[in-house]
Design a protein around this motif. Structure first.
Motif, mmCIF file in Angstrom:
data_model
loop_
_atom_site.group_PDB
_atom_site.id
_atom_site.type_symbol
_atom_site.label_atom_id
_atom_site.label_comp_id
_atom_site.label_asym_id
_atom_site.label_seq_id
_atom_site.Cartn_x
_atom_site.Cartn_y
_atom_site.Cartn_z
ATOM 1 N N ARG A 83 0.851 -1.206 0.000
ATOM 2 C CA ARG A 83 0.000 0.000 0.000
ATOM 3 C C ARG A 83 0.879 1.246 0.000
ATOM 4 N NH1 ARG A 83 -3.071 -1.278 4.085
ATOM 5 N NH2 ARG A 83 -2.233 0.119 5.652
ATOM 6 N N HIS A 86 2.147 1.897 -3.372
ATOM 7 C CA HIS A 86 1.073 2.433 -4.210
ATOM 8 C C HIS A 86 0.836 3.911 -3.906
ATOM 9 C CE1 HIS A 86 -2.395 2.197 -6.743
ATOM 10 N NE2 HIS A 86 -3.191 2.621 -5.772
ATOM 11 N N GLY A 588 -5.360 -2.021 -5.492
ATOM 12 C CA GLY A 588 -4.020 -1.545 -5.177
ATOM 13 C C GLY A 588 -2.980 -2.576 -5.416
#
Lengths: 588, 234
Positions: A83, A86, A588
C-alpha cells in the motif's frame, strides 16, 4: 573499464560480475557500454543485452539522485508495504521502477530484504554512496524523508538489524557457532578429519547414513546426490552452494552466511573432497551484500590459514571457493537457472534430465546443495551420523532452521528439531500479535498454509506435503485473524508472475491470467466462473510447467482455496472482503 | 545402435536409444502436435504443447526433449493432455494480439492450425492485448511483436544454424521480448546476415517477408498491417 575487464581476464562467463562492476562504476548500463562489453568479451550484443535486462539489479536507465526502495516481502506486504508503494506512486506521479522527470528520485520495489522485523522497510540510497534503512514507515514519513534528502539533510535511519537467533542451544546443529561470541575453536576440524581419516566413499556413506535431506525445499536425500556426483564420470566437477534465498519472508540463509560463513565453506570443502571436485561457487543473493562480504573475508582467512586452497593438509587435495553474486532474480534459486547464471547467462531453467549431477556447469558433473545443507555437514562428520538421527522424526532427521516473521512477537531465526509443531514454534517466538492465530505460511511463494486446525502437526517434509504445502527453505510467516487469505494468495501469484523467467507458456501466460482473475476477485467483481477458471489454471501450471518455480507457483492459491474457500466465496458473493483488507486496497 | 521397445497409445513401437519420444512417434506416423520444436534445432521444451503422459511419471513430459526409454508406456492423446494443450493454446492466443484475418500468415500459421486442430472456437481468458511494436527497418523482413509467442525458434536458428546470434530475448516473464543486437532496430543490426532463416522458422506472423506473398493465396499484407496498426494507435 579496461582495468575491470582485465581483472576478469575477459572471460565471457564472468559477464554478470562485469556488469555488476560496470554498474558500480558508471551508475547504470547504457547501450554503448553494453556494446563495448560485448565486443571485449566476444559475445553477441543481443546476448549481453538479454542478460542485462533479465536481472532486475541491472539498470538500463539512469537513476535519480535518490533512490527510494520499498520492500514488498511477505511481512512488509502484511504491514502495508504494498500500500505504501502504491501511495508513493500516486504522490510522486511515477510508477515503481521509474524516475521522476527532474531526475531527482527513482522509486523501486524489492521482494524482501530479509529484515522482516522492520516491516515495512524502506531503503533510501543517495547519489554518492550513502544508504540508509528506515523501519516501520508510512507515506508521510517517507515523503518527509525524501524532501529532507533532496534538501541535503540525510537521515541516518536505522541499522539493518542483525537477526535474533533463538531456540535451545543444545539442539542446534547448523547454528551452533552463532552464539554472538567469537568463533569457536576447531574451525575446519571436520574438514581435517574427513580429508585425513576418511575416504571419499566413507564421507558419502556417513552423509547417507545420517539421513540428511536437502534443506532448500525439495528434501532430496543429500547422500544420494553426493553419491551420484561422486560416481559420475569426468575429470572436472563442481560444488555449488545455493544461497539465492529469494523466497519472500525467508532469512535463514542470510543469517547463516552472515554469522557463520566458515561453516558453509567447510561443508563445501568436505563435499568437494567426497565427490572429487576442486572448485566451488557460493551463489549469494544480490540483496545480501553483507553476506557476500563475510563469505569473501572468510575465504581469504581460510586460504591464509591453509584450510582452503591448494594441497590441503598435505594430502594433495585442493579446493577453492569463489563467491558469485546474484542480480535480482528469484528463479535463480532453481538449480539449472542458477547454473546458467553462474555461467553468465540469463537465469532460465532448462529441462531435467540431464540433472546437474550428470551435466552441470560447463557440461561437468555438478553438486548443488542449499547453504543450510552444507551447514549441516561439519557436525555430521565430526560427531557421527547418529547425532543427526537422534533429532527429528522417522523420515526427517536432524534440525531445520526457520525464519519466523509476520504477526509474531519475536521475529527471528530459530533452529529446532524436525517434527516441532507450529504451536511450539509460536511459543518460542512469543506468540501471535494483533489477533488470534489464523495460519502459518510456509515455503514462501512455492508453499502453502498451515491452518489453525493443524497447529499441532509435527513439521516434517511428509506431513507438510500431506496438507498441501511444503517445507520450502524454511520461511514461516505467521498470519493473524485480521489477514485476508485471498489477498495473500494474490500477493504470491503477483510475485511469481513478476519473477517468471518467461520461457514456458503455462508459467509466463498462466500466472498473468491468474493475477488478473485474483485482481477481479479481490476487487469484488469476480464470479464463480472465475474461481473455476483459477483452479483449472493452477492445475495446468502444476502439471505442465518447465521448472520448479512454475510447478509450485499455484501452491499458495490451491492451499488457500483448500482451507479458506469461504473467503474466496465471500469476495465473490458478497462482493466484500471478510477481513476488510481488500476493500481498503481494492485494486491496489 | 541399440534398439528399444516401447508402446505409444497402446501400439508397440521400436526406436533407437537416444531418440526422443517425439522422434519415435513421428517415425511411426503418430502425430504429436508441436510448436516451439523445429527440426534441426536443440529442443527448448518451452511451449509445452507436445506434452505426453508416460506411465509411472507424476506429470506429463515434453515429447520433444524427453528421451525414449525401453519399456515406456506413452499416451499422446488422453483427455487430460488434450485439455492441457487447449488451455496452453488459449493462453497464447490471449497473451498478445493474434487477429488472424489481418495477419500475413493467415492460413499458413502454425498457431492457427493448432487452434483448429484442438477445436478451439473461443478463448476463455481475458485478452491482454499489450501494445507491442512493429519493426520494419530491415530491408527485406519485418517483425511484429504482437504476433510473437516467444517460442525462440528464431533465436535458436540464428544462433545454432546461422551462427550470427542476432536475436535474443530481453526482459523476463510476460514482458519478455525478442530483440536484435542491443534492442536496436533490426535494420541497424551489425550482426544480421540478412539470411532470412528466422523468418522461415517463425511459426506465426511475427517474422515476415515484406512485399506481396510469393506463392499461394493472400495479398500484400504488410501495408494492411501498418494501416491497421496506425488506426489502432490513434
Amino acid at each position: 573499464m579496461e582495468e575491470l575487464l582485465a581483472r576478469w581476464q575477459r572471460k565471457p562467463d564472468a559477464l554478470i560480475e562485469i556488469l555488476h562492476a560496470a554498474q558500480q562504476c558508471f551508475g547504470w548500463l547504457d547501450r554503448p557500454l553494453l556494446g563495448m562489453i560485448a565486443q571485449e568479451l566476444d559475445l553477441p550484443p543481443s546476448l549481453v543485452f538479454g542478460v542485462a535486462s533479465f536481472y532486475h539489479a541491472f539498470r538500463l536507465k539512469p537513476r535519480g539522485h535518490q533512490t527510494c526502495t520499498v520492500c514488498t516481502g511477505t511481512s512488509c506486504h502484511l504491514q502495508g508495504g504494498s500500500r505504501l508503494l502504491h501511495e508513493l506512486e500516486q504522490h510522486l506521479g511515477i510508477r515503481s521502477g521509474t524516475t521522476t522527470e527532474d531526475g531527482s528520485l527513482t522509486l523501486e520495489q524489492v521482494r524482501c530484504l530479509g529484515a522482516c522485523g522492520m516491516a515495512p522497510l524502506v531503503r533510501i540510497e543517495h547519489e554518492g554512496g550513502g544508504t540508509s534503512f528506515h523501519a516501520g514507515m508510512n507515506r508521510d514519513q517517507v515523503v518527509k524523508l525524501l524532501q529532507n534528502a533532496i534538501r541535503g539533510t540525510h537521515s541516518k535511519g536505522v541499522p539493518l538489524s542483525p537477526v535474533a537467533i533463538y531456540g535451545d542451544i543444545h539442539k542446534r546443529i547448523v547454528l551452533e557457532n552463532c552464539t554472538g561470541t567469537a568463533p569457536a575453536a576447531g574451525l575446519y576440524c571436520a574438514l581435517e578429519r574427513a580429508v585425513l581419516q576418511m575416504t571419499p566413499e566413507e564421507v558419502c556413506r556417513q552423509i547417507t547414513e545420517s539421513g540428511l535431506r536437502g534443506r532448500g525445499g525439495a528434501g532430496y536425500p543429500t547422500g544420494r546426490k553426493w553419491e551420484m556426483v561422486r560416481t559420475a564420470r569426468g575429470k572436472r566437477k563442481f560444488v555449488v552452494a545455493n544461497g539465492d534465498e529469494g523466497d519472500p519472508g525467508a532469512f535463514m540463509d542470510r543469517t547463516l552466511m552472515e554469522n557463520d560463513p566458515d561453516r558453509v565453506l567447510e561443508g563445501m570443502a568436505i563435499a568437494g573432497y567426497a565427490v572429487g571436485a576442486a572448485s566451488g561457487f557460493v551463489y549469494v543473493r544480490g540483496e545480501y551484500p553483507l553476506a557476500a562480504q563475510r563469505l569473501r573475508d572468510a575465504i581469504s582467512r581460510a586460504e591464509k590459514s591453509r584450510r582452503l586452497g591448494r594441497n590441503l593438509f598435505g594430502t594433495g587435495f585442493s579446493f577453492n571457493v569463489r563467491v558469485r553474486i546474484g542480480a535480482g532474480a528469484f528463479v535463480c534459486g532453481e538449480e539449472t537457472a542458477l547454473m546458467a547464471s553462474i555461467m553468465g547467462r540469463r537465469g532460465q531453467p532448462v529441462i531435467r534430465p540431464p540433472y546437474p549431477a550428470q551435466k552441470g556447469l560447463w557440461g561437468n558433473s555438478t553438486l548443488i546443495n542449499n547453504v543450510e545443507t552444507f551447514g549441516s555437514i561439519a557436525a555430521i562428520i565430526s560427531r557421527g551420523s547418529e547425532q543427526l538421527r537422534v533429532l527429528g522424526t522417522t523420515d526427517s532427521y536432524g534440525t531445520k532452521i526457520f525464519s519466523l516473521s509476520g504477526d509474531v512477537a519475536r521475529v527471528g531465526v530459530i533452529e529446532v528439531p524436525l517434527g516441532t509443531t507450529v504451536r511450539e514454534l509460536l511459543d518460542l517466538a512469543g506468540g501471535v500479535t494483533g489477533g488470534g492465530f489464523k495460519a502459518a505460511q510456509t515455503g514462501g511463494a512455492s508453499g502453502g498454509c498451515i491452518p489453525a486446525e493443524h497447529m499441532d502437526l509435527p513439521i516434517d517434509y511428509e506431513s507438510l506435503r500431506d496438507i498441501g504445502t511444503i517445507m520450502g527453505s524454511g520461511g514461516l510467516v505467521v498470519l493473524n485473524d485480521t489477514r485476508c487469505m485471498v489477498d495473500v494468495a494474490r500477493f504470491f501469484m503477483r510475485f511469481c508472475s513478476d519473477e517468471s523467467c518467461g520461457k514456458c507458456t503455462p508459467c509466463r501466460a498462466g500466472t498473468s491470467q491468474a493475477v488478473r482473475i485474483l485482481d477481479r476477485i479481490c476487487g469484488g467483481c469476480g464470479s464463480e466462473g472465475d474461481l473455476q477458471q483459477l483452479e483449472e489454471l493452477c492445475l495446468l501450471m502444476q502439471e505442465t510447467s518447465l521448472c520448479g518455480l512454475g510447478l509450485a507457483a499455484p501452491t499458495p492459491v490451491l492451499s488457500t482455496l483448500r482451507w479458506y474457500r469461504h473467503e474466496y466465496l465471500a469476495h465473490i458473493r458478497q462482493g466484500s472482503c471478510p477481513a476488510g483488507v481488500c476493500s481498503r486496497e481494492a485494486m491496489g | 545402435m541399440k534398439r528399444i521397445h516401447l508402446t505409444i497409445n497402446g501400439l508397440a513401437v521400436t526406436g533407437k536409444a537416444g531418440q526422443t519420444i517425439l522422434q519415435v512417434a513421428q517415425q511411426h506416423g503418430i502425430i504429436i502436435p508441436t510448436l516451439c520444436n523445429f527440426p534441426g534445432l536443440a529442443p527448448a521444451a518451452s511451449c509445452r504443447i507436445c506434452i505426453v503422459e508416460v506411465a509411472g511419471y507424476p506429470r506429463p513430459v515434453p515429447a520433444c526433449a524427453t528421451a525414449a526409454e525401453q519399456g515406456m508406456e506413452i499416451c499422446t492423446d488422453s483427455e487430460r493432455i488434450r485439455k492441457a494443450r487447449r488451455m496452453i493454446v488459449e493462453l497464447l492466443l490471449a497473451e498478445r494480439n493474434h487477429t488472424c484475418p489481418v495477419c500475413v500468415m493467415d492460413g499458413a500459421c502454425e498457431l492457427q492450425t493448432l487452434a483448429k486442430l484442438l477445436g478451439i472456437d473461443h478463448v476463455r481468458y481475458g485478452f491482454i492485448s499489450p501494445q507491442m511494436t512493429l519493426d520494419i527497418s530491415q530491408a527485406r523482413f519485418g517483425i511484429d511483436h504482437n504476433r510473437c509467442i516467444l517460442c525462440r525458434r528464431c533465436v535458436r536458428v540464428c544462433d545454432e544454424v546461422e551462427g550470427a546470434h542476432t536475436w535474443d530475448v530481453s526482459g523476463r516473464g510476460a514482458t519478455s521480448r525478442i530483440i536484435s543486437d542491443l534492442a536496436e532496430p533490426w535494420g541497424d543490426s551489425g550482426t544480421c546476415t540478412d539470411c532470412g532463416k528466422c523468418v522461415q522458422s517463425c511459426p506465426t506472423g511475427a517474422l515476415f517477408e515484406k512485399g506481396p506473398k510469393k506463392a499461394g493465396k493472400g495479398t500484400p499484407c504488410l501495408e494492411r498491417i501498418v494501416e491497421w496498426r496506425g488506426r489502432k494507435n490513434k
